[in-house]
Design an enzyme around this catalytic site. Structure first.
Site, short mmCIF file in Angstrom:
data_model
loop_
_atom_site.label_atom_id
_atom_site.label_comp_id
_atom_site.label_asym_id
_atom_site.label_seq_id
_atom_site.Cartn_x
_atom_site.Cartn_y
_atom_site.Cartn_z
N CYS A 121 -2.82 -4.98 -3.49
CA CYS A 121 -2.16 -3.67 -3.58
C CYS A 121 -3.20 -2.56 -3.51
CB CYS A 121 -1.37 -3.58 -4.88
SG CYS A 121 0.03 -4.71 -4.96
N SER A 142 0.40 -0.12 -2.27
CA SER A 142 1.66 -0.28 -3.00
C SER A 142 1.39 -0.07 -4.47
CB SER A 142 2.23 -1.69 -2.76
OG SER A 142 3.43 -1.89 -3.47
N HIS A 182 6.14 3.80 -6.34
CA HIS A 182 7.53 3.49 -6.66
C HIS A 182 7.71 3.12 -8.12
CE1 HIS A 182 5.44 -0.08 -5.00
NE2 HIS A 182 5.95 -0.69 -6.05
N TYR A 184 10.44 0.71 -10.07
CA TYR A 184 11.53 -0.22 -9.84
C TYR A 184 12.76 0.17 -10.66
CZ TYR A 184 8.16 -3.27 -7.51
OH TYR A 184 7.24 -3.77 -6.65
N ALA A 237 7.30 -7.63 -10.72
CA ALA A 237 7.83 -8.05 -9.42
C ALA A 237 6.94 -9.14 -8.86
CB ALA A 237 7.88 -6.85 -8.46
#
Length: 238
Positions: A121, A142, A182, A184, A237
């Site tokens: 990431c 990410s 992001h 979740y 995740a």
């Protein structure tokens, strides 16, 4: 090594490899990240199976080699990217050529991404020296804002501090660039809880003297006056 030093951040990916194997004979652990927050009975069983897994990793070499290997993840790429020790090289370059614009370490190795438990990431970072201070910019493809990003900020800040000390430099800035940031959906309530809290005074950092980060021991780094609120659980995740 991670479990021996009470570091559990990679457990879920290795655990998933075990429960999806033919050797696993325990109860169904499918989608454990979500189910553990919704079902108390399942959460207890998950905890039991995770403890079994961890004990096997620590005490059974064959089990550890088979299910504890995360593939060619960050450490492999930093220290042996197709035969190149990037971390050692970049520290040497900071010492002899601090004005370089090539002080870069990459974790994204296209030839080995498929061998990794999780493609990196935080994909690359670059050091920059100005006015005797070492700064670091991280590019993160990410970014799990609730669970991952705070850990990444702390980790790369510490890395910058350690390398600055070895290179005889002051500490500059940590700059964090996020490609896809992001939260979740199943982290929304946890984020609200986090935002409702007041921050504590920041701790200080104490470092023992060392000549190279490659000789550093965990006991050489100490947080002083660290305070925190209770832990907020959220599914990772995987």
């Amino acid at each position: 090594f991670l479990l021996e030093n009470k570091n559990n951040i990679w457990n879920e990916w290795a655990f998933k490899k075990w429960i999806e194997s033919e050797e696993y004979t325990g109860p169904d652990m499918t989608d454990f990240g979500h189910r553990v927050l919704k079902d108390k009975d399942f959460a207890e069983e998950y905890k039991k199976q995770m403890n079994i897994f961890k004990e096997n990793i620590l005490n059974d070499d064959n089990f550890s080699k088979k299910f504890g290997d995360l593939g060619n993840v960050y450490g492999k790429q930093w220290r042996n990217f197709n035969g190149i020790d990037q971390l050692k090289n970049v520290i040497e370059q900071i010492k002899i050529n601090p004005s370089s614009r090539r002080l870069i370490v990459s974790a994204w190795n296209p030839s080995e991404v498929d061998t990794m438990a999780l493609p990196p990431c935080h994909t690359m970072f670059q050091f920059y020296v100005s006015d005797g201070k070492l700064s670091c910019q991280l590019y993160q493809r990410s970014a799990d804002v609730f669970l991952g990003v705070p850990f990444n900020i702390a980790s790369y800040s510490l890395l910058t501090i350690l390398i600055a000390k070895e290179c005889g430099l002051e500490v500059g800035e940590f700059v964090h660039t996020l490609g896809d940031a992001h939260i979740y959906v199943n982290h929304f309530e946890q984020v609200k809880e986090q935002m409702s809290r007041d921050a504590f005074k920041l701790p200080s950092l104490r470092l023992n003297e060392f000549d190279s980060i490659f000789n550093l021991e965990i006991s050489d780094v100490e947080l002083i006056d660290y305070e925190s609120h209770p832990f907020i659980k959220a599914p990772i995740a995987v």
